[in-house]
Design a protein around this motif. Structure first.
Motif, PDB file in Angstrom:
ATOM      1  N   LYS A 288      72.455 -36.272  28.549  1.00  0.00           N
ATOM      2  CA  LYS A 288      71.810 -37.574  28.689  1.00  0.00           C
ATOM      3  C   LYS A 288      72.133 -38.093  30.091  1.00  0.00           C
ATOM      4  O   LYS A 288      73.272 -38.021  30.543  1.00  0.00           O
ATOM      5  N   THR A 302      68.536 -45.205  30.790  1.00  0.00           N
ATOM      6  CA  THR A 302      68.994 -43.980  30.133  1.00  0.00           C
ATOM      7  C   THR A 302      67.805 -43.038  29.978  1.00  0.00           C
ATOM      8  O   THR A 302      66.712 -43.467  29.619  1.00  0.00           O
ATOM      9  N   GLN A 303      68.015 -41.755  30.256  1.00  0.00           N
ATOM     10  CA  GLN A 303      66.988 -40.734  30.054  1.00  0.00           C
ATOM     11  C   GLN A 303      67.580 -39.631  29.176  1.00  0.00           C
ATOM     12  O   GLN A 303      68.521 -38.948  29.573  1.00  0.00           O
ATOM     13  N   ASP A 304      67.049 -39.504  27.949  1.00  0.00           N
ATOM     14  CA  ASP A 304      67.591 -38.504  27.023  1.00  0.00           C
ATOM     15  C   ASP A 304      66.620 -37.365  26.749  1.00  0.00           C
ATOM     16  O   ASP A 304      66.844 -36.561  25.846  1.00  0.00           O
ATOM     17  N   ARG A 307      68.249 -33.702  27.013  1.00  0.00           N
ATOM     18  CA  ARG A 307      69.496 -33.477  26.286  1.00  0.00           C
ATOM     19  C   ARG A 307      69.682 -32.006  25.923  1.00  0.00           C
ATOM     20  O   ARG A 307      68.729 -31.293  25.602  1.00  0.00           O
TER      21      ARG A 307
END
Length: 377
Positions: A288, A302-304, A307
């Motif tokens: 993440k 936030t960039q998930d 993942r």
């Protein structure tokens, strides 16, 4: 002193008697990565060149010096490459595998071998060697006509850059475990910053005297592995502010002029940071990607979508944040909001260290030993 590798459960007792316990085979399966996000295509990037250096399986980093970049392989090959053309300026094959490096000041370069030797090079030739008393996983710092080394026993040693003569050594005792990855050692103006366990220390580079220490990450948990805390390589510096990561514990920004902690945020990552004058960027252990406000540490985005892809430490490049992954892909995210802008492929093996920028060229190194140059348009 025991060494811990976060990639699997493996401990090695330093000294004449070594005990290794490998439990990777019994570890749970790695979570399946999510489908790759679509890219906006707003950023055009072209592959400029490729080169090779040999497989990289130890903590090795590319080192930038103007329009040149120094790279190294685990089996002992060191090369200085012109980042504009991708051609060698010089190349040298050492007689021992390399454990940590490579770093330099543009003229003198240094690595640490598995034989615990610091090897200094100039113009593609070895100029001196110095035997260390302990292992090191951290690239030396070459600055101010000196070579500084951080060893796994938490000692910082200064060597004369011309001769390799030992000038001073400063050590702090700590927890019995240390990370089997690169720790924090970097210059800041006329001081030398070093990670001692969960503490960040500023040393006088002339004498080794401690100017200040500040706590960044605290031990926690019920056993030695859970209580492990060390500062990892890769800090984000803007002026006198330095933002650092404590392994699987926290991210913090510190006033480097006096050692005062400006803010701390919990963070479960093991790779270093990068940033600009407004944001600090980091990757969690589940890949993440997080951005914090440099002033105050509040979450920015936030960039998930990436993942479980094994992302490298980030690099701020233009309007992008750039990271490599375990499949040799290079991801470009927007600095502003983390959206995917572009994605490029290399040779299919993991990107090692972190991407670097030399002149107008983005350079990445893969585990298989590929060195690739890209140019954003």
């Amino acid at each position: 002193m025991t060494v811990f590798s976060h990639t699997c459960t493996r401990w090695t007792l330093l000294g004449a008697l070594a005990l290794s316990i490998a439990a990777c085979s019994s570890a749970p399966d790695k979570p399946k990565p999510a489908a790759l996000p679509s890219v906006s295509g707003q950023l055009a990037v072209q592959k400029a060149w490729s080169n090779t250096v040999g497989p990289v399986t130890t903590p090795l980093f590319a080192s930038v010096h103007g329009d040149q970049v120094a790279v190294a392989s685990t089996q002992g090959q060191v090369a200085l490459i012109d980042a504009a053309s991708g051609k060698d300026v010089w190349r040298l094959q050492l007689d021992s595998p390399i454990q940590a490096g490579v770093s330099g000041d543009g003229q003198r370069f240094a690595v640490i071998t598995r034989n615990n030797e610091v090897v200094a090079m100039e113009a593609g030739k070895v100029v001196w060697r110095y035997r260390l008393p302990a292992l090191s996983y951290t690239a030396p710092v070459v600055a101010g006509a000196r070579v500084f080394v951080l060893t796994a026993d938490r000692a910082v040693t200064a060597l004369d850059g011309a001769s390799g003569q030992k000038l001073w050594s400063q050590q702090r005792t700590g927890d019995p475990l240390v990370l089997q990855q690169a720790g924090l050692l970097m210059p800041l103006g006329d001081t030398l910053l070093a990670g001692w366990g969960g503490r960040l220390a500023a040393l006088n580079p002339n004498t080794g005297g401690v100017l200040w220490e500040t706590l960044v990450g605290s031990s926690r948990g019920t056993n030695e592995v859970e209580r492990l805390v060390d500062l990892v390589a890769g800090a984000s510096r803007q002026g006198q502010t330095v933002c650092v990561r404590a392994f699987q514990s926290s991210v913090a920004c510190v006033d480097g002029s006096r050692g005062a902690t400006l803010w701390t945020r919990p963070a479960q990552g093991h790779e270093g940071l990068d940033g600009d004058d407004k944001l600090v960027f980091g990757v969690e252990s589940d890949s993440k990607v997080l951005a914090w406000q440099r002033q105050g540490g509040q979450p920015a985005w936030t960039q998930d979508a990436l993942r479980f892809r094994g992302l490298s430490a980030p690099l701020v490049l233009g309007r992008s944040v750039v990271m490599g992954d375990d499949n040799g892909l290079v991801h470009f995210l927007s600095r502003q909001d983390g959206q995917a802008l572009q994605r490029l492929s290399t040779d299919g093996s993991a990107i090692t260290g972190k991407p670097v920028a030399a002149g107008q060229t983005l350079v990445v190194v893969t585990r298989a030993g590929g060195v690739f140059g890209f140019r954003p348009e």
